[in-house]
Design an enzyme around this catalytic site. Sequence first.
Site, PDB file in Angstrom:
ATOM      1  N   HIS A   1      19.227 -17.312 -13.881  1.00  0.00           N
ATOM      2  CA  HIS A   1      19.181 -15.768 -14.424  1.00  0.00           C
ATOM      3  C   HIS A   1      20.251 -14.985 -14.202  1.00  0.00           C
ATOM      4  O   HIS A   1      21.132 -15.332 -13.526  1.00  0.00           O
ATOM      5  CB  HIS A   1      17.678 -14.802 -13.700  1.00  0.00           C
ATOM      6  CG  HIS A   1      18.446 -14.823 -12.218  1.00  0.00           C
ATOM      7  ND1 HIS A   1      18.068 -15.745 -11.171  1.00  0.00           N
ATOM      8  CD2 HIS A   1      18.808 -13.929 -11.309  1.00  0.00           C
ATOM      9  CE1 HIS A   1      18.348 -15.396 -10.083  1.00  0.00           C
ATOM     10  NE2 HIS A   1      19.013 -14.361  -9.945  1.00  0.00           N
TER      11      HIS A   1
ATOM     12  N   HIS B   1      27.329 -12.460 -12.898  1.00  0.00           N
ATOM     13  CA  HIS B   1      27.200 -13.988 -12.875  1.00  0.00           C
ATOM     14  C   HIS B   1      26.040 -14.826 -12.776  1.00  0.00           C
ATOM     15  O   HIS B   1      24.880 -14.016 -12.418  1.00  0.00           O
ATOM     16  CB  HIS B   1      28.038 -14.398 -11.635  1.00  0.00           C
ATOM     17  CG  HIS B   1      27.447 -14.088 -10.126  1.00  0.00           C
ATOM     18  ND1 HIS B   1      27.204 -12.707  -9.638  1.00  0.00           N
ATOM     19  CD2 HIS B   1      26.568 -14.774  -9.305  1.00  0.00           C
ATOM     20  CE1 HIS B   1      26.552 -12.725  -8.574  1.00  0.00           C
ATOM     21  NE2 HIS B   1      25.889 -13.954  -8.585  1.00  0.00           N
TER      22      HIS B   1
HETATM   23  P1  2AM Z   1      23.278 -14.904  -6.117  1.00  0.00           P
HETATM   24  O1  2AM Z   1      22.890 -15.626  -7.228  1.00  0.00           O
HETATM   25  O2  2AM Z   1      24.769 -14.478  -6.472  1.00  0.00           O
HETATM   26  O3  2AM Z   1      22.940 -15.204  -4.579  1.00  0.00           O
HETATM   27  C1  2AM Z   1      18.057 -13.137  -6.132  1.00  0.00           C
HETATM   28  O4  2AM Z   1      18.275 -13.487  -4.585  1.00  0.00           O
HETATM   29  C2  2AM Z   1      19.171 -12.648  -6.739  1.00  0.00           C
HETATM   30  O5  2AM Z   1      19.837 -11.477  -6.342  1.00  0.00           O
HETATM   31  C3  2AM Z   1      20.223 -13.555  -7.016  1.00  0.00           C
HETATM   32  O6  2AM Z   1      20.949 -13.671  -8.181  1.00  0.00           O
HETATM   33  C4  2AM Z   1      21.445 -13.252  -6.062  1.00  0.00           C
HETATM   34  O7  2AM Z   1      22.682 -13.423  -6.264  1.00  0.00           O
HETATM   35  C5  2AM Z   1      21.180 -11.617  -6.231  1.00  0.00           C
HETATM   36  N1  2AM Z   1      21.696 -11.017  -5.102  1.00  0.00           N
HETATM   37  C6  2AM Z   1      22.570  -9.994  -5.142  1.00  0.00           C
HETATM   38  N2  2AM Z   1      22.838  -9.134  -3.948  1.00  0.00           N
HETATM   39  C7  2AM Z   1      22.301  -9.998  -3.267  1.00  0.00           C
HETATM   40  C8  2AM Z   1      21.867  -9.807  -1.712  1.00  0.00           C
HETATM   41  N3  2AM Z   1      22.644  -8.811  -1.050  1.00  0.00           N
HETATM   42  N4  2AM Z   1      21.135 -10.679  -1.281  1.00  0.00           N
HETATM   43  C9  2AM Z   1      20.586 -11.790  -1.892  1.00  0.00           C
HETATM   44  N5  2AM Z   1      20.727 -11.764  -3.118  1.00  0.00           N
HETATM   45  C10 2AM Z   1      21.495 -11.024  -3.846  1.00  0.00           C
END
Ligand code: 2AM
Length: 170
Positions: free
Chosen positions: A40, A117
């Site tokens: 996602h 991303h």
């Molecule tokens: P990531 O893929 O870069 O880990 C669910 O956790 C989604 O929220 C993931 O896509 C995650 O990104 C994103 N996300 C953004 N900020 C976050 C945070 N502070 N802690 C955990 N997940 C975060």
Amino acid sequence: MRLFIAIRLSKAMKEALLDLQRALHARGVRGNFTPEENLHLTLAFIGEYPDAEAVSDALAGVSFTPFTLHLAGMGCFGDLWWAGLDRSEALGALARRVRHALAEGGIPYDRKRFSPHITLLRKARGAVPVLAPEPAEMRVEAVSLMRSDRGKHGMLYTELARIPAGPGGF
Ligand code: 2AM
């Protein structure tokens, strides 16, 4: 409840991402590859919040015109590797609108700068080659409120609400 706002990906987009993961694996890269159903694009991360309805109410005011996203490039944050997207004004504007709506609704979220991303793998081991994904694109027709739960075999993401694109957007 652990909540976040995301764009769910089309089958074609997921296929291109799975191909990229397979190519990395074939080159000896190991780690926690994101399973297909979990791929996602996050627009805003809320984290622990008890009231999903308040979040979907806040998001109901977000309007946008459907737009196209193109997969482009790879990059990393430490040992987390991701696939990127072509620069998109519409995507940046959508993230701003979503975040503005959350702020207006008094819903806390991670204020870190939006850095679009799609996570391919976490805790990568081995030399990771930077490969070019197959060309892939998708129309963004909706934004989703997602719940994240820790399952026995990894994270489980559930869509709680879907906010479709509509007229009156940009
Ligand atoms: P990531 O893929 O870069 O880990 C669910 O956790 C989604 O929220 C993931 O896509 C995650 O990104 C994103 N996300 C953004 N900020 C976050 C945070 N502070 N802690 C955990 N997940 C975060």
